[in-house]
Design a protein around this motif. Structure first.
Motif, PDB file in Angstrom:
ATOM      1  N   SER A  20      -7.245   5.415  14.749  1.00 52.76           N
ATOM      2  CA  SER A  20      -6.078   6.227  14.378  1.00 52.76           C
ATOM      3  C   SER A  20      -5.475   6.972  15.560  1.00 52.76           C
ATOM      4  O   SER A  20      -4.626   7.843  15.372  1.00 52.76           O
ATOM      5  N   GLU A  71       4.361  -2.990  10.812  1.00 52.06           N
ATOM      6  CA  GLU A  71       4.444  -2.472   9.446  1.00 52.06           C
ATOM      7  C   GLU A  71       5.772  -1.762   9.224  1.00 52.06           C
ATOM      8  O   GLU A  71       6.144  -0.868   9.976  1.00 52.06           O
ATOM      9  N   ARG A  98       0.824  -1.202   0.000  1.00 56.99           N
ATOM     10  CA  ARG A  98       0.000   0.000   0.000  1.00 56.99           C
ATOM     11  C   ARG A  98       0.859   1.253   0.000  1.00 56.99           C
ATOM     12  O   ARG A  98       2.008   1.235   0.413  1.00 56.99           O
ATOM     13  N   ARG A 125      -0.672   2.794  16.726  1.00 56.84           N
ATOM     14  CA  ARG A 125      -2.005   3.397  16.640  1.00 56.84           C
ATOM     15  C   ARG A 125      -3.068   2.312  16.601  1.00 56.84           C
ATOM     16  O   ARG A 125      -2.806   1.185  16.188  1.00 56.84           O
ATOM     17  N   ASN A 127       4.120   0.964  13.389  1.00 58.51           N
ATOM     18  CA  ASN A 127       4.971   1.338  12.252  1.00 58.51           C
ATOM     19  C   ASN A 127       6.379   1.637  12.744  1.00 58.51           C
ATOM     20  O   ASN A 127       6.554   2.240  13.804  1.00 58.51           O
ATOM     21  N   ASP A 151      -1.974  11.457   7.773  1.00 64.85           N
ATOM     22  CA  ASP A 151      -2.448  10.073   7.671  1.00 64.85           C
ATOM     23  C   ASP A 151      -3.947   9.990   7.884  1.00 64.85           C
ATOM     24  O   ASP A 151      -4.671   9.305   7.164  1.00 64.85           O
ATOM     25  N   TRP A 201      -1.070   5.023   4.787  1.00 69.13           N
ATOM     26  CA  TRP A 201      -1.288   4.358   6.065  1.00 69.13           C
ATOM     27  C   TRP A 201      -2.767   4.082   6.244  1.00 69.13           C
ATOM     28  O   TRP A 201      -3.617   4.913   5.945  1.00 69.13           O
ATOM     29  N   GLU A 202      -3.088   2.885   6.738  1.00 65.26           N
ATOM     30  CA  GLU A 202      -4.469   2.521   7.017  1.00 65.26           C
ATOM     31  C   GLU A 202      -4.577   2.035   8.449  1.00 65.26           C
ATOM     32  O   GLU A 202      -3.668   1.349   8.949  1.00 65.26           O
ATOM     33  N   VAL A 242       4.579  -1.329   3.783  1.00 64.58           N
ATOM     34  CA  VAL A 242       3.957  -0.124   3.262  1.00 64.58           C
ATOM     35  C   VAL A 242       5.058   0.745   2.674  1.00 64.58           C
ATOM     36  O   VAL A 242       6.193   0.749   3.168  1.00 64.58           O
ATOM     37  N   GLY A 287       3.367   5.963   3.097  1.00 61.21           N
ATOM     38  CA  GLY A 287       2.452   5.506   4.137  1.00 61.21           C
ATOM     39  C   GLY A 287       3.133   5.266   5.464  1.00 61.21           C
ATOM     40  O   GLY A 287       2.506   4.764   6.397  1.00 61.21           O
ATOM     41  N   ASN A 288       4.411   5.617   5.541  1.00 65.82           N
ATOM     42  CA  ASN A 288       5.186   5.389   6.763  1.00 65.82           C
ATOM     43  C   ASN A 288       5.832   6.689   7.243  1.00 65.82           C
ATOM     44  O   ASN A 288       6.883   6.668   7.882  1.00 65.82           O
ATOM     45  N   LYS A 331      -1.569  -1.384  15.307  1.00 64.59           N
ATOM     46  CA  LYS A 331      -0.590  -1.304  14.214  1.00 64.59           C
ATOM     47  C   LYS A 331       0.630  -0.529  14.704  1.00 64.59           C
ATOM     48  O   LYS A 331       0.517   0.592  15.206  1.00 64.59           O
TER      49      LYS A 331
END
Length: 287
Positions: A160, A202, A124, A156, A138, A282, A127-128, A244, A248-249, A136
């Protein structure tokens, strides 16, 4: 909010989220000077949530984003005044606001601006949030030419919300993959330390994710670190290795570039000011 119901900035009316960010006289010039004055006549409710919906319906997408950014910066300034007795001047707020607008434009162009290939990659670009009940984590690493390695991590939940963020530095001569592996171990270690049992870890290295998934290690130095990661994850209820791309990071990426006061610095339920705007990016990129 404080125990005193009055607005700490103007001390004239009862504080609400809407007053603190939009209606307070201390913020009025910011709305005019930032180019967001068109949002002010659309404040026709006492509910900040309803005001945001009204903005989304009547403002251009660009002005809507700018207004949200400004609201966030004003709210942040108010909290700094309450909890740190530090007041950020208007010029500083306007500078941060204009910089964030530019950063967000570049961020969205990177993610959505290029044409997609017929077969989209599995990794991806944004970030999801994790599913409910999952945390999650990261991580990222920075390898400096002077021999310092920075490791950054942020956790997170499904809303989020930030649960913790941390950064540490090592004097070492690690190659990039070893540094990424050390960052993964660091993020996992902090998550276990906080008692989280269901984790998505991630990272920005697809090579690292593939190695962890295959659990095929050799005598190489990096594989010793990976074995430590697998061993530490054995006590968890569940763990998923996820890749990711850098866009996204961003939060972990910029955390790894910070210099902590000591060897390590940890923030509970928050991130340092220097990366807080990337948490907001994000959040906005998924809405």
């Amino acid at each position: 909010m404080t125990e005193d119901p009055q607005c700490p900035c103007c001390t004239s009316v009862t504080e609400t989220a809407l007053h603190a960010t939009v209606l307070c006289p201390s913020s009025h010039d910011l709305w005019l000077r930032s180019g967001c004055q068109a949002a002010l006549p659309l404040v026709s409710s006492n509910s900040f949530g309803e005001v945001i919906l009204n903005w989304a319906e009547h403002l251009t997408p660009e002005l809507y984003q700018r207004s949200l950014f400004l609201s966030w910066f004003i709210w942040f300034r108010c909290n700094r005044w309450i909890f740190e007795n530090a007041w950020d001047p208007d010029e500083a707020i306007l500078h941060r606001h204009s910089k964030l607008v530019v950063d967000f434009d570049e961020y969205t162009r990177k993610i959505y601006g290029s044409s997609a290939s017929p077969t989209a990659p599995s990794s991806r670009k944004i970030w999801e949030p994790p599913p409910p009940g999952i945390i999650k984590v990261n991580v990222d690493a920075r390898v400096s030419n002077d021999g310092w390695i920075g490791l950054g991590t942020v956790a997170r939940d499904c809303t989020s919300s930030v649960l913790f963020s941390a950064v540490c530095r090592h004097k070492a001569r690690w190659d990039p993959l070893t540094a990424e592996s050390k960052a993964a171990w660091y993020g996992l270690h902090k998550a276990v330390e906080y008692g989280f049992n269901n984790i998505i870890l991630e990272v920005g290295s697809l090579v690292l994710v593939n190695k962890l998934k295959k659990k095929s290690f050799t005598l190489a130095a990096v594989d010793n670190v990976l074995e430590d990661i697998v061993f530490a994850s054995a006590s968890l209820s569940s763990i998923v290795w996820s890749h990711v791309k850098q866009d996204g990071n961003f939060v972990a990426h910029h955390l790894a570039r910070l210099v902590p006061y000591n060897h390590e610095q940890v923030w509970e339920n928050s991130v340092p000011n220097e990366v807080s705007s990337y948490v907001l990016l994000d959040f906005l990129s998924m809405n």
